[in-house]
Design an enzyme around this catalytic site. Structure first.
Site, PDB file in Angstrom:
ATOM      1  N   ASN A   1     -11.176   0.058   3.879  1.00 27.42           N
ATOM      2  CA  ASN A   1      -9.829   0.420   3.434  1.00 27.42           C
ATOM      3  C   ASN A   1      -8.852  -0.571   4.065  1.00 27.42           C
ATOM      4  OD1 ASN A   1      -7.226   1.517   3.319  1.00 27.42           O
ATOM      5  ND2 ASN A   1      -7.921   3.625   3.626  1.00 27.42           N
TER       6      ASN A   1
ATOM      7  N   CYS B   1      -0.222   2.439   2.021  1.00 29.95           N
ATOM      8  CA  CYS B   1      -1.249   2.119   1.018  1.00 29.95           C
ATOM      9  C   CYS B   1      -0.673   2.097  -0.406  1.00 29.95           C
ATOM     10  CB  CYS B   1      -2.395   3.108   1.111  1.00 29.95           C
ATOM     11  SG  CYS B   1      -3.062   3.252   2.781  1.00 29.95           S
TER      12      CYS B   1
ATOM     13  N   HIS C   1      -6.188   2.640  -5.026  1.00 33.51           N
ATOM     14  CA  HIS C   1      -6.244   2.252  -3.617  1.00 33.51           C
ATOM     15  C   HIS C   1      -7.640   2.569  -3.081  1.00 33.51           C
ATOM     16  CE1 HIS C   1      -5.782   2.055   0.605  1.00 33.51           C
ATOM     17  NE2 HIS C   1      -5.684   3.365   0.783  1.00 33.51           N
TER      18      HIS C   1
END
Lengths: 333, 83
Positions: free
Chosen positions: A289, A122, A258
């Site tokens: 996500n 990420c 993020h």
């Protein structure tokens, strides 16, 4: 002694174009709650996610990366032949070699430019920006594609209550170009190997070779530990990135972390004491996500919905499996 | 200076109130964070970090799962202050 010839240095870099690829299938919480004995309310309350988008079986990481990259190149006012390098942040191609980035030179028609995948989960997009910034400022390349692309739906376990229900697919891309004025400040990036297993795959592909009973690897995380690290330690990293840029939170127009979990985003913003005027990327609510793709996708959306942000300062920070992290202040394209 | 057990309970109740909106009087030693106070694992981490700051102690992630009741947390913090 003969002096070696080196690229032109002493110049700056900036993001000149952006593009996104959002997967076509919106998956609501209701579609996932059965195997984890949960509810729409439970997922919303713990993550802020209402839907995530997932790609079809016939769509690859490279396909999504290509779509985002084509848009980013056009948005920068460039042609594929202007691109001097491709950095693709991804952990979900399923093929460690050859790289998906190398395939993109063919798909995009850039010519035989350097291209490589970045494995930083990420934080991959911010790692890519750090590398592209250095490559452009050193004079090594003039225009570099930085792409975050993930098909996380290939690595989810429907019965997992730790991370699978958060995850979506997609890609975001930017072009980093040479600039007469600074557009990307110094990156603050690093790793924390002591927490290597905090976010992980259940097992390796090699175990599948040796043990026919070994499952296909899927993702897991220690959620509360990730939350603590992502909020309080990343707040320090974010502050270091502001310090490295020589600005304060009051100078920002946008904060684009993020898109891990809405509660991480909210608590991180609280710890940073961001002024109310700062727009916060909250793409996670309906996009889930998407790991390395989440920051460029959230940025693309913020710019689309708030055109006044063009040319303004944004703080971006990625963090994830490794553990790894990267943050920098950028001028929005 | 070390906080007394009563101080720790009162301070913890304030932290829980700030995170969840629960009345401080509801935060009794015998109450379970999860089952009685309906505090999820993410809110629990926020409470733990704020308790670390308030009482000057360290509560590693691995120990948080052992803090089932409010009294468990009070005992842990009182002991950690003496360490």
């Amino acid at each position: 002694m003969t002096t070696l010839k080196t690229p032109e240095a002493g110049r700056f870099s900036r993001i000149t174009g952006i593009g996104g690829c959002r997967s076509e299938h919106a998956v609501p919480n209701e579609a996932l709650v059965g195997p984890i004995d949960s509810s729409d309310e439970w997922i919303r309350q713990r993550t802020g996610i209402i839907t995530r988008h997932r790609a079809g079986a016939d769509v690859s990481v490279a396909d999504m990366a290509e779509e985002a990259a084509v848009e980013a190149i056009a948005n920068a006012g460039l042609k594929p032949s202007d691109i001097g390098g491709i950095l693709l942040a991804t952990v979900t191609t399923g093929i460690p070699t050859p790289s998906a980035a190398a395939l993109l030179t063919e798909k995009l028609g850039t010519g035989p430019v350097p291209a490589w995948d970045i494995s930083a989960a990420c934080a991959g997009y911010c790692y890519g920006i750090a590398q592209a910034d250095a490559l452009v400022r050193s004079g090594t390349m003039d225009n570099i594609l930085v792409i975050g692309a993930e098909k996380l739906s290939d690595f989810v376990d429907p019965t997992d209550r730790s991370i699978s229900f958060l995850l979506g697919d997609g890609a975001g891309a930017v072009v980093v170009s040479a600039s007469d004025t600074p557009g990307i400040a110094a990156s603050v990036w690093g790793s924390k190997g002591e927490n290597w297993e905090t976010i992980r795959l259940t097992n390796s592909f090699i175990e599948m070779k040796d043990d026919p009973e070994a499952p296909f690897p899927t993702l897991r995380q220690d959620g509360p530990s990730v939350f603590r690290w992502a909020v309080w330690e990343m707040a320090e990293v974010a502050q270091q990135a502001l310090d490295a840029a020589g600005i304060t939170a009051a100078d920002l127009s946008a904060f684009i972390p993020h898109q891990a979990n809405m509660r991480i985003i909210d608590e991180l913003a609280k710890q940073l004491k961001l002024p109310e005027s700062v727009q916060i990327g909250r793409d996670i609510a309906d996009n889930g996500n998407t790991s390395a793709a989440s920051i460029p996708l959230a940025t693309e959306r913020l710019l689309r919905e708030n055109p006044e942000l063009h040319g303004k300062l944004a703080l971006q920070i990625g963090f994830g499996a490794g553990l790894v992290y990267g943050a920098q202040v950028v001028v929005l394209p | 200076m070390a906080h007394s057990e009563a101080d720790v309970l009162a301070g913890l109740a304030e932290i829980v109130n700030e995170e969840t909106g629960l009345e401080t009087s509801a935060v009794e030693g015998s109450k379970s964070f999860t089952d009685d106070l309906d505090i999820d694992s993410i809110s629990m981490m926020t409470i733990v970090v704020n308790a670390e700051k308030k009482f000057g102690v360290k509560i590693p992630d691995d120990d948080v799962k052992d803090l089932v009741t409010v009294q468990d947390a009070v005992d842990y913090i009182v002991k950690a202050q003496q360490a």
